[in-house]
Design a protein around this motif. Sequence first.
Motif, PDB file in Angstrom:
ATOM      1  N   SER A 194       0.463  -1.352  -0.009  1.00 17.48           N
ATOM      2  CA  SER A 194       0.198   0.301   0.150  1.00 17.48           C
ATOM      3  C   SER A 194       1.019   1.447  -0.085  1.00 17.48           C
ATOM      4  CB  SER A 194      -1.177  -0.662   1.159  1.00 17.48           C
ATOM      5  OG  SER A 194      -0.094  -0.211   2.819  1.00 17.48           O
ATOM      6  N   ASP A 195       1.665   1.363  -0.259  1.00 20.34           N
ATOM      7  CA  ASP A 195       3.423   2.023   0.201  1.00 20.34           C
ATOM      8  C   ASP A 195       3.653   2.628  -0.582  1.00 20.34           C
ATOM      9  OD1 ASP A 195       3.399   2.385   2.887  1.00 20.34           O
ATOM     10  OD2 ASP A 195       4.965   1.139   3.039  1.00 20.34           O
ATOM     11  N   LEU A 196       3.256   1.897  -2.400  1.00 20.37           N
ATOM     12  CA  LEU A 196       3.841   2.032  -3.669  1.00 20.37           C
ATOM     13  C   LEU A 196       3.577   3.233  -4.170  1.00 20.37           C
ATOM     14  CD1 LEU A 196       5.894   0.458  -5.310  1.00 20.37           C
ATOM     15  CD2 LEU A 196       3.731  -0.226  -6.600  1.00 20.37           C
ATOM     16  N   GLU A 197       2.552   3.651  -4.014  1.00 20.40           N
ATOM     17  CA  GLU A 197       1.861   4.897  -4.649  1.00 20.40           C
ATOM     18  C   GLU A 197       3.166   6.019  -3.573  1.00 20.40           C
ATOM     19  OE1 GLU A 197       1.354   5.454  -7.978  1.00 20.40           O
ATOM     20  OE2 GLU A 197       1.407   2.886  -8.440  1.00 20.40           O
ATOM     21  N   GLN A 198       3.344   6.422  -2.925  1.00 17.00           N
ATOM     22  CA  GLN A 198       4.029   7.543  -2.568  1.00 17.00           C
ATOM     23  C   GLN A 198       5.052   7.189  -2.336  1.00 17.00           C
ATOM     24  OE1 GLN A 198       2.054   8.260   1.617  1.00 17.00           O
ATOM     25  NE2 GLN A 198       0.741   7.029   1.657  1.00 17.00           N
ATOM     26  N   ILE A 199       5.584   6.022  -2.178  1.00 16.80           N
ATOM     27  CA  ILE A 199       7.196   5.982  -2.545  1.00 16.80           C
ATOM     28  C   ILE A 199       7.283   6.318  -3.612  1.00 16.80           C
ATOM     29  CG2 ILE A 199       8.762   4.018  -2.792  1.00 16.80           C
ATOM     30  CD1 ILE A 199       7.497   2.143  -0.784  1.00 16.80           C
ATOM     31  N   LYS A 200       6.693   5.998  -5.555  1.00 14.55           N
ATOM     32  CA  LYS A 200       7.189   6.481  -6.526  1.00 14.55           C
ATOM     33  C   LYS A 200       6.960   8.187  -6.621  1.00 14.55           C
ATOM     34  CE  LYS A 200       5.264   2.504  -9.337  1.00 14.55           C
ATOM     35  NZ  LYS A 200       4.299   1.763 -10.253  1.00 14.55           N
ATOM     36  N   GLN A 201       6.102   8.793  -5.899  1.00 18.83           N
ATOM     37  CA  GLN A 201       5.449  10.167  -5.788  1.00 18.83           C
ATOM     38  C   GLN A 201       7.101  10.724  -4.875  1.00 18.83           C
ATOM     39  OE1 GLN A 201       3.329  11.749  -7.677  1.00 18.83           O
ATOM     40  NE2 GLN A 201       5.178  13.427  -7.319  1.00 18.83           N
ATOM     41  N   LEU A 202       7.598   9.346  -3.968  1.00 19.40           N
ATOM     42  CA  LEU A 202       8.105  11.050  -3.356  1.00 19.40           C
ATOM     43  C   LEU A 202       9.817  10.334  -3.939  1.00 19.40           C
ATOM     44  CD1 LEU A 202      10.374  11.951  -0.627  1.00 19.40           C
ATOM     45  CD2 LEU A 202      10.358   9.092   0.230  1.00 19.40           C
ATOM     46  N   PHE A 203      10.260   9.764  -5.056  1.00 16.48           N
ATOM     47  CA  PHE A 203      11.094   9.383  -5.268  1.00 16.48           C
ATOM     48  C   PHE A 203      11.025  10.375  -6.596  1.00 16.48           C
ATOM     49  CE2 PHE A 203      12.329   7.543  -9.728  1.00 16.48           C
ATOM     50  CZ  PHE A 203      13.869   7.779  -9.417  1.00 16.48           C
ATOM     51  N   ALA A 204      10.328  10.159  -7.385  1.00 13.70           N
ATOM     52  CA  ALA A 204       9.730  11.410  -8.570  1.00 13.70           C
ATOM     53  C   ALA A 204       9.707  13.085  -8.302  1.00 13.70           C
ATOM     54  CB  ALA A 204       8.708  11.132  -8.762  1.00 13.70           C
ATOM     55  N   ASP A 205       9.407  13.269  -7.013  1.00  9.39           N
ATOM     56  CA  ASP A 205       9.931  14.898  -6.404  1.00  9.39           C
ATOM     57  C   ASP A 205      11.447  15.203  -5.952  1.00  9.39           C
ATOM     58  OD1 ASP A 205       7.006  15.128  -6.376  1.00  9.39           O
ATOM     59  OD2 ASP A 205       6.791  14.788  -3.870  1.00  9.39           O
ATOM     60  N   ASN A 206      11.850  14.121  -5.387  1.00  7.88           N
ATOM     61  CA  ASN A 206      13.674  14.196  -4.906  1.00  7.88           C
ATOM     62  C   ASN A 206      14.298  14.187  -6.445  1.00  7.88           C
ATOM     63  OD1 ASN A 206      14.438  13.847  -2.136  1.00  7.88           O
ATOM     64  ND2 ASN A 206      12.298  12.895  -2.597  1.00  7.88           N
ATOM     65  N   ILE A 207      14.002  13.410  -7.059  1.00  4.58           N
ATOM     66  CA  ILE A 207      15.010  13.541  -8.387  1.00  4.58           C
ATOM     67  C   ILE A 207      14.558  14.863  -8.910  1.00  4.58           C
ATOM     68  CG2 ILE A 207      14.655  12.957 -10.786  1.00  4.58           C
ATOM     69  CD1 ILE A 207      15.874  10.706  -8.434  1.00  4.58           C
ATOM     70  N   ARG A 208      13.264  15.106  -9.167  1.00  5.17           N
ATOM     71  CA  ARG A 208      13.349  16.925  -9.446  1.00  5.17           C
ATOM     72  C   ARG A 208      13.478  17.941  -9.204  1.00  5.17           C
ATOM     73  NH1 ARG A 208       7.422  14.665  -9.348  1.00  5.17           N
ATOM     74  NH2 ARG A 208       7.633  13.919 -12.237  1.00  5.17           N
ATOM     75  N   GLU A 209      13.093  17.796  -7.464  1.00  2.93           N
ATOM     76  CA  GLU A 209      14.009  18.631  -6.627  1.00  2.93           C
ATOM     77  C   GLU A 209      15.881  18.308  -6.946  1.00  2.93           C
ATOM     78  OE1 GLU A 209      14.621  18.213  -1.778  1.00  2.93           O
ATOM     79  OE2 GLU A 209      12.520  18.558  -2.343  1.00  2.93           O
ATOM     80  N   GLU A 210      16.949  17.629  -7.322  1.00  2.00           N
ATOM     81  CA  GLU A 210      18.003  17.273  -7.029  1.00  2.00           C
ATOM     82  C   GLU A 210      18.190  18.323  -8.537  1.00  2.00           C
ATOM     83  OE1 GLU A 210      22.093  17.135  -6.256  1.00  2.00           O
ATOM     84  OE2 GLU A 210      19.689  16.581  -5.239  1.00  2.00           O
TER      85      GLU A 210
END
Length: 144
Positions: free
Chosen positions: A17-33
């Motif tokens: 059930s964490d998967l969608e939040q994990i994907k969003q966190l990953f994408a947000d971190n890459i965009r931020e970097e």
Amino acid sequence: TNSMATFGYNIRRFQSSDLEQIKQLFADNIREEWRDTYHDGKYAANAERYIESVLSPQDSDMNTIEDSYFGDDGYFWVLTCRIDKDGNDDNGGDECVVGTCGLQRISSTAAEIRRMCLARAHRRRGWGSKMLQLAMRHAASNME
């Protein structure tokens, strides 16, 4: 132990059930970097292509966390905290994934830390170090 809870935060095992939040966190971190590295936004399309290359393939480790990390003595932790509707830390709010750390075995004597990230608002509180320590202890106790 493979989990830890303190001050409304909890490091625990990945759940599907964490998967969608994990994907969003990953994408947000890459965009931020990318934004922090290339201030003019010149390479923003590269960030989006990279995110797509990691999140789209059905056989990507991000889409197969259970198989990619838990087989062969690996592990995948999530850092959660309770966040209210306004985005503030709140013990009574909804549990949100704000960090991740994967440990993937690469040989009989070695493992690799993968997909370690923290939401910016939750950095500089020691949680990255705590997840890394859990991963190192897990590796030490499960490798030959």
